[in-house]
Structure formats: structure tokens, C-alpha cells
Design an enzyme around this catalytic site. Sequence first.
Site, PDB file in Angstrom:
ATOM      1  N   LYS A  82      58.515 101.013  -4.246  1.00 33.05           N
ATOM      2  CA  LYS A  82      59.948 101.393  -4.128  1.00 33.05           C
ATOM      3  C   LYS A  82      60.472 101.889  -5.472  1.00 33.05           C
ATOM      4  O   LYS A  82      61.428 101.366  -6.044  1.00 33.05           O
ATOM      5  CB  LYS A  82      60.789 100.241  -3.610  1.00 33.05           C
ATOM      6  CG  LYS A  82      60.520  99.959  -2.159  1.00 33.05           C
ATOM      7  CD  LYS A  82      61.622  99.215  -1.469  1.00 33.05           C
ATOM      8  CE  LYS A  82      61.248  98.971  -0.029  1.00 33.05           C
ATOM      9  NZ  LYS A  82      60.016  98.139   0.130  1.00 33.05           N
ATOM     10  N   ALA A 114      59.520  90.047  12.713  1.00 30.88           N
ATOM     11  CA  ALA A 114      60.231  89.024  11.944  1.00 30.88           C
ATOM     12  C   ALA A 114      61.694  89.384  11.665  1.00 30.88           C
ATOM     13  O   ALA A 114      62.553  88.518  11.593  1.00 30.88           O
ATOM     14  CB  ALA A 114      59.484  88.759  10.634  1.00 30.88           C
ATOM     15  N   THR A 151      59.793 107.902 -15.992  1.00 28.34           N
ATOM     16  CA  THR A 151      59.205 106.593 -15.671  1.00 28.34           C
ATOM     17  C   THR A 151      58.641 106.607 -14.255  1.00 28.34           C
ATOM     18  O   THR A 151      57.552 106.062 -14.001  1.00 28.34           O
ATOM     19  CB  THR A 151      60.268 105.485 -15.820  1.00 28.34           C
ATOM     20  OG1 THR A 151      60.892 105.637 -17.095  1.00 28.34           O
ATOM     21  CG2 THR A 151      59.650 104.110 -15.725  1.00 28.34           C
ATOM     22  N   SER A 179      66.233  98.039   6.162  1.00 30.95           N
ATOM     23  CA  SER A 179      66.252  97.406   7.482  1.00 30.95           C
ATOM     24  C   SER A 179      66.976  96.065   7.529  1.00 30.95           C
ATOM     25  O   SER A 179      67.359  95.608   8.601  1.00 30.95           O
ATOM     26  CB  SER A 179      64.808  97.195   7.956  1.00 30.95           C
ATOM     27  OG  SER A 179      64.129  96.335   7.056  1.00 30.95           O
ATOM     28  N   PRO A 189      63.227 110.147 -13.916  1.00 31.32           N
ATOM     29  CA  PRO A 189      62.038 110.930 -13.521  1.00 31.32           C
ATOM     30  C   PRO A 189      60.795 110.612 -14.339  1.00 31.32           C
ATOM     31  O   PRO A 189      59.701 110.459 -13.762  1.00 31.32           O
ATOM     32  CB  PRO A 189      62.506 112.382 -13.744  1.00 31.32           C
ATOM     33  CG  PRO A 189      63.985 112.327 -13.487  1.00 31.32           C
ATOM     34  CD  PRO A 189      64.431 111.002 -14.046  1.00 31.32           C
ATOM     35  N   GLY A 205      54.674  93.528   8.975  1.00 31.11           N
ATOM     36  CA  GLY A 205      54.014  92.554   8.114  1.00 31.11           C
ATOM     37  C   GLY A 205      53.794  91.237   8.819  1.00 31.11           C
ATOM     38  O   GLY A 205      52.768  91.014   9.477  1.00 31.11           O
ATOM     39  N   SER A 221      58.541  99.495  20.175  1.00 24.91           N
ATOM     40  CA  SER A 221      58.725 100.563  21.171  1.00 24.91           C
ATOM     41  C   SER A 221      60.097 101.216  21.031  1.00 24.91           C
ATOM     42  O   SER A 221      60.238 102.428  21.184  1.00 24.91           O
ATOM     43  CB  SER A 221      58.531 100.007  22.587  1.00 24.91           C
ATOM     44  OG  SER A 221      59.269  98.823  22.761  1.00 24.91           O
TER      45      SER A 221
HETATM   46  P1  BMP Z   1      57.940  92.214   7.824  1.00 22.64           P
HETATM   47  O1  BMP Z   1      57.391  92.905   9.080  1.00 22.64           O
HETATM   48  O2  BMP Z   1      57.194  90.991   7.452  1.00 22.64           O
HETATM   49  O3  BMP Z   1      59.417  92.008   7.908  1.00 22.64           O
HETATM   50  O4  BMP Z   1      57.682  93.229   6.578  1.00 22.64           O
HETATM   51  C1  BMP Z   1      58.298  94.477   6.497  1.00 22.64           C
HETATM   52  C2  BMP Z   1      57.746  95.247   5.329  1.00 22.64           C
HETATM   53  O5  BMP Z   1      58.449  96.486   5.211  1.00 22.64           O
HETATM   54  C3  BMP Z   1      57.870  94.565   3.981  1.00 22.64           C
HETATM   55  O6  BMP Z   1      56.766  94.958   3.192  1.00 22.64           O
HETATM   56  C4  BMP Z   1      59.144  95.137   3.400  1.00 22.64           C
HETATM   57  O7  BMP Z   1      59.124  95.156   1.991  1.00 22.64           O
HETATM   58  C5  BMP Z   1      59.108  96.571   3.941  1.00 22.64           C
HETATM   59  N1  BMP Z   1      60.434  97.189   4.113  1.00 22.64           N
HETATM   60  C6  BMP Z   1      61.394  96.604   4.923  1.00 22.64           C
HETATM   61  O8  BMP Z   1      61.171  95.553   5.529  1.00 22.64           O
HETATM   62  N2  BMP Z   1      62.605  97.218   5.052  1.00 22.64           N
HETATM   63  C7  BMP Z   1      62.923  98.378   4.405  1.00 22.64           C
HETATM   64  O9  BMP Z   1      64.023  98.875   4.560  1.00 22.64           O
HETATM   65  C8  BMP Z   1      61.937  98.980   3.600  1.00 22.64           C
HETATM   66  C9  BMP Z   1      60.691  98.369   3.473  1.00 22.64           C
HETATM   67  O10 BMP Z   1      59.763  98.945   2.738  1.00 22.64           O
END
Ligand code: BMP
Length: 216
Positions: A62, A171, A69, A115, A67, A190, A177
Site C-alpha cells: 500500500k 471475515a 520513495t 473495505s 514519487p 484472507g 458472488s
Molecule cells: P481478510 O479476508 O482476512 O479480511 O483480508 C483482506 C485482505 O485485503 C487483507 O490483506 C487486507 O489488508 C486487504 N485489504 C482490505 O481488506 N481492504 C482494503 O480496502 C484493501 C486491502 O488491501
Amino acid sequence: MRLDQRLILALDMTDPKRAVELAGSVRSHVDAVKVGWPLVLAGGLDVLRTLAKSGYVLCDFKIADIPNTSRLIVEQAVDAGASGIICHGFVGEDSVRACVDAAGGKDVFVVVEMSHPGGVEYTAKHAEDLARLATRANATGIVAPATRPERVSALRAIIGRKQILAPGVGAQGGKASEAIVAGADAVIVGRAIYEAANPAAAATAIATEIRSVVSR
Ligand code: BMP
């Protein structure tokens, strides 16, 4: 990114041996494994090198920096074998362009809306602009929330045929879907896979759920 299963496994763990074993047992059910800070801080870039020998590794640092770095980070990830990287869009077009240039043809995915619930506070308000930025900067695609499928649809309307990767399935409450029907090309999963008693079976079940809406 080539997406057959439309499923990416997030290896969010700090035991490199477990990560490599898990990736091995699930590989044929997923299109890629995603490696981020927890695993690389624990196991160094060697774990990325090892995973890259058996398929696509999406390197999720992420990246969110100036730029120069950002470029240095992408170069390290690509040098270690990453086939794709994830950067943030909010840092601006120059930084995203630096990632795309440094990736040298490897995939670059731009986070436009996160998310988790906090993703609504700031990222959702700017996601459309960030999706346009990702398009202008020639990124491969964007990361958008499976937890809010209606947002995936809205962002799909902006980015045309670029790829959408959608995390938040299982989670975090999203459904694979629903994200796919809304326009995601693949979901990132994950815990619903790696915490399952049988991760390969959990991955297969999600891939089957995805196929059930794709073939319609
Ligand atoms: P999990 O299915 O265990 O919630 O993991 C989701 C993965 O997606 C994690 O690696 C998290 O860092 C990544 N992720 C996320 O959940 N939401 C975002 O908006 C961006 C992500 O990269």
C-alpha cells in the site's frame, strides 16, 4: 493479471514457513497470493522470493509516499519477484505514475476505496476521483470494497475494462458472488481461507460460488 478462479489469497500471517506451506496447498485454487507487511516484516523479502517461484505474487505494501520513495519501494518488490504491486491513490497522480513507471510492465493496482467501516470516512468520498486518476496513470486496475458492492458497480462505470480487485469477503462481511456480480474481476480473501480447518476446501468453495454467478 490473469484471472481464472477470480480469487486471490491474502497471506496475512507472520510465520513464513506456514505462509509458504499454505500457499502450496491452495495455489491451484487461486490466481495469486497477496503478500503484505506482516509477512515481509517477519520473513524479509526472501519469503516473497520463495513464493514467486511458484506463481503470481501481488505485493501489498500500500505504497503511499512521494514519487522517489515510492519508486524505490516498487523496485525492491519487483526485484524480489513481485508480479504486481498495490499502491494508494490518495497520494496523487505523480506518486502513482512513479509506481507504474518503476513497475516496468508489472501490474499496479491503486487503492481507491477501502473495505473496512473507516473506508467510508475519507476514501469513499474521493473514490471516483481516485479511479479516474488510476486510469490516467495507466494502472492495471483498482482495489475497491467487496463489503459495498454498489460502490464496486459505481467504480466499474468509471474505469471501463481495467481490473477491479475486491477485498472484504468473509471475515469483513462481504460476499464473493455479490462483488463479482457488481463488477469485480476478482476477490481478495484472507481469513476465510487461511483460518479455515481446510483452507484448500474453503478456497474451492469460494471459487465455486464465483463460478455460479459468472456462468450465468
Ligand atoms: P481478510 O479476508 O482476512 O479480511 O483480508 C483482506 C485482505 O485485503 C487483507 O490483506 C487486507 O489488508 C486487504 N485489504 C482490505 O481488506 N481492504 C482494503 O480496502 C484493501 C486491502 O488491501
